[in-house]
Design a protein around this motif. Structure first.
Motif, PDB file in Angstrom:
ATOM      1  N   SER A  45     -24.534  38.760 -16.910  1.00 16.90           N
ATOM      2  CA  SER A  45     -24.042  39.329 -15.656  1.00 16.90           C
ATOM      3  C   SER A  45     -23.385  38.261 -14.787  1.00 16.90           C
TER       4      SER A  45
ATOM      5  N   ARG B  80     -23.205  51.606 -17.245  1.00 16.82           N
ATOM      6  CA  ARG B  80     -22.635  50.529 -18.060  1.00 16.82           C
ATOM      7  C   ARG B  80     -21.728  51.038 -19.171  1.00 16.82           C
TER       8      ARG B  80
ATOM      9  N   SER C 178     -22.258  46.382 -13.669  1.00 12.61           N
ATOM     10  CA  SER C 178     -22.929  45.139 -14.036  1.00 12.61           C
ATOM     11  C   SER C 178     -23.958  44.750 -12.995  1.00 12.61           C
TER      12      SER C 178
ATOM     13  N   THR D 285     -25.083  45.993 -22.260  1.00 10.27           N
ATOM     14  CA  THR D 285     -25.693  47.283 -22.590  1.00 10.27           C
ATOM     15  C   THR D 285     -27.002  47.102 -23.358  1.00 10.27           C
TER      16      THR D 285
ATOM     17  N   LYS E  24     -19.021  42.569 -22.616  1.00 12.68           N
ATOM     18  CA  LYS E  24     -19.597  43.844 -22.195  1.00 12.68           C
ATOM     19  C   LYS E  24     -20.691  44.351 -23.133  1.00 12.68           C
TER      20      LYS E  24
ATOM     21  N   LEU F 180     -18.063  49.886 -18.478  1.00 11.02           N
ATOM     22  CA  LEU F 180     -17.677  48.472 -18.488  1.00 11.02           C
ATOM     23  C   LEU F 180     -16.371  48.250 -19.254  1.00 11.02           C
TER      24      LEU F 180
ATOM     25  N   TYR G 120     -19.936  37.797 -16.348  1.00 14.71           N
ATOM     26  CA  TYR G 120     -19.128  39.014 -16.223  1.00 14.71           C
ATOM     27  C   TYR G 120     -18.626  39.186 -14.788  1.00 14.71           C
TER      28      TYR G 120
ATOM     29  N   SER H 263     -16.650  48.553 -13.201  1.00 10.11           N
ATOM     30  CA  SER H 263     -17.368  47.688 -14.132  1.00 10.11           C
ATOM     31  C   SER H 263     -18.228  46.678 -13.393  1.00 10.11           C
ATOM     32  N   THR H 264     -17.679  46.142 -12.305  1.00  4.74           N
ATOM     33  CA  THR H 264     -18.422  45.166 -11.505  1.00  4.74           C
ATOM     34  C   THR H 264     -19.679  45.799 -10.919  1.00  4.74           C
TER      35      THR H 264
ATOM     36  N   SER I 192     -14.700  38.804 -13.575  1.00  2.54           N
ATOM     37  CA  SER I 192     -14.101  40.082 -13.170  1.00  2.54           C
ATOM     38  C   SER I 192     -13.355  39.981 -11.837  1.00  2.54           C
TER      39      SER I 192
ATOM     40  N   THR J 130     -13.628  41.460 -19.687  1.00  2.00           N
ATOM     41  CA  THR J 130     -13.046  40.614 -18.641  1.00  2.00           C
ATOM     42  C   THR J 130     -11.704  40.046 -19.092  1.00  2.00           C
TER      43      THR J 130
END
Length: 418
Positions: free
Chosen positions: A129, A199, A11, A81, A77, A202, A132, A7-8, A136, A205
């Motif tokens: 971002s 993405r 992003s 997107t 998340k 994702l 996120y 996910s990181t 994360s 968090t």
């Protein structure tokens, strides 16, 4: 853990691609000014081009408010997107635009409209971002992860600069003005497809999930931010003054200044601009790592003082046209901007509670980009036009550094604020 890492990366990749798309306009400013804002007066033409750039930035707070609210109220998340798609479509459309010579006044009107849409997308993307990536990471690594959003910015600028450098190296000036300037905008479609696919992986968090579980989410994060965190905003804005102005003057306006006012060839100006951005990008990683071990305020102060000292030699190096001197000062200038701006990002994120973090981070970055950053290329051009010297740019940078240094010393470094 594996899903969190994916996910990181997703992003970060999306952030890189969005900044690649957004900065193409600035790096092709000389070409776009001639094609969409024809004028006999170079200064007027360039001011109109960067005014359009500023209009796009002015839309960023709108995106920040919309997507910051979505992030704080519903999901971190989801906003990432939507912003990806919202940036990519108008970027492709800019590459398709007919010029002023083909459709007259409708060409700049359509260009401005697409830049506004891009601005809304970037306003939502960057704040999203930042939060996120920060949320994360484990507590002991949030300085580094929080900085990755700025690393993504630098990487996007590097990709954009490299793409344009390749275009300028392969095609003649006539070919670039005829059609080749459109190629980098079309290439962005490939990146958008990759970014949207990534993405899909994702995950939400931990911070947001915990806040939701204990019913800490709020219906009006914007109101809480202004009601309870006015002093925090004021202290952060003092630092943002320098980070935003130095970023836009050095990275966004710098290449155009070298080409239009110092008579550098576009490919040579592109090389030095690229070096500055690479130095900035690497610096964000180094100082992001250090910010988990050293008080963030001390790193920011170091960056501000260094930037103030380096500003005049940097401008003098450009005037000298000495390649070695420009190389050294470009690397130094990029490193100090990276140290300051990269470390500022996790500082902003940790300054606000989870339930208003997405809104607050987006507001800080987007409002200051408009209030301080967007108009700085125009101010820089007016300073050169009215003084006849690019030395005025150095004094401009040194002046804002002094304000930010004072803000850190009297805002963050007083007893009880460290």
């Amino acid at each position: 853990m594996k899903a969190s890492i994916k996910s990181t990366i997703a992003s970060l990749v999306g952030n890189i691609l969005e900044w690649y798309e957004y900065t193409l306009y600035a790096y092709f400013a000389s070409v776009i000014s001639a094609l969409f804002f024809p004028s006999e007066d170079l200064s007027i033409r360039m001011i109109m081009t960067f005014a359009t750039f500023a209009v796009g930035l002015a839309a960023r707070p709108i995106g920040g408010i919309i997507f910051g609210y979505i992030g704080d109220k519903y999901s971190r998340k989801k906003m990432l997107t939507v912003t990806m798609l919202l940036m990519s479509v108008p970027t492709f459309c800019i590459g398709m635009l007919p010029t002023y010579a083909q459709i007259g006044i409708f060409a700049p009107i359509m260009l401005i409209t697409l830049r506004i849409i891009q601005g809304i997308a970037l306003g939502g993307e960057f704040g999203a971002s930042c939060v996120y990536l920060y949320e994360s990471a484990p507590e002991e690594k949030r300085g580094l992860f929080g900085t990755l959003a700025l690393t993504g910015v630098g990487t996007g600028l590097v990709l954009s600069s490299c793409t344009i450098f390749i275009i300028e190296s392969i095609f003649s000036k006539e070919e670039i003005f005829a059609y080749a300037w459109r190629i980098p905008f079309f290439i962005s479609v490939i990146g958008a497809i990759i970014g949207l696919y990534m993405r899909k992986s994702l995950i939400e968090t931990t911070d947001f999930t915990k806040a939701k579980e204990v019913n800490l989410l709020t219906d009006n994060p914007f109101k809480i931010m202004f009601k309870d965190h006015k002093k925090t905003l004021a202290k952060l804005f003092a630092i943002f003054l320098t980070t935003q102005i130095s970023f836009f003057v050095v990275f966004i306006f710098g290449k155009s200044m070298m080409i239009e006012f110092l008579n550098f060839a576009p490919d040579i100006a592109g090389k030095f601009n690229l070096l500055t951005v690479v130095s900035y990008t690497l610096s964000t990683i180094v100082f992001g790592y250090l910010s988990d071990k050293i008080n963030k305020k001390y790193i920011i102060l170091f960056g501000l003082v260094g930037l103030a000292i380096a500003s005049y030699p940097f401008i003098m190096s450009l005037k000298s046209a000495n390649s070695s001197f420009i190389l050294i000062m470009s690397l130094i200038m990029g490193a100090f901007i990276g140290a300051t701006e990269g470390t500022l990002n996790p500082l902003v994120a940790e300054s606000f509670p989870t339930q208003i973090r997405a809104t607050s981070v987006a507001f800080c970055w987007n409002f200051t980009s408009v209030a301080f950053g967007s108009i700085s290329p125009i101010i820089a051009m007016l300073l050169i036009k009215n003084t006849g010297e690019i030395n005025s740019i150095a004094y401009y940078l040194m002046g804002v550094c002094f304000v930010s240094i004072s803000g850190v010393l009297f805002g963050f470094m007083r007893k009880g604020n460290c």
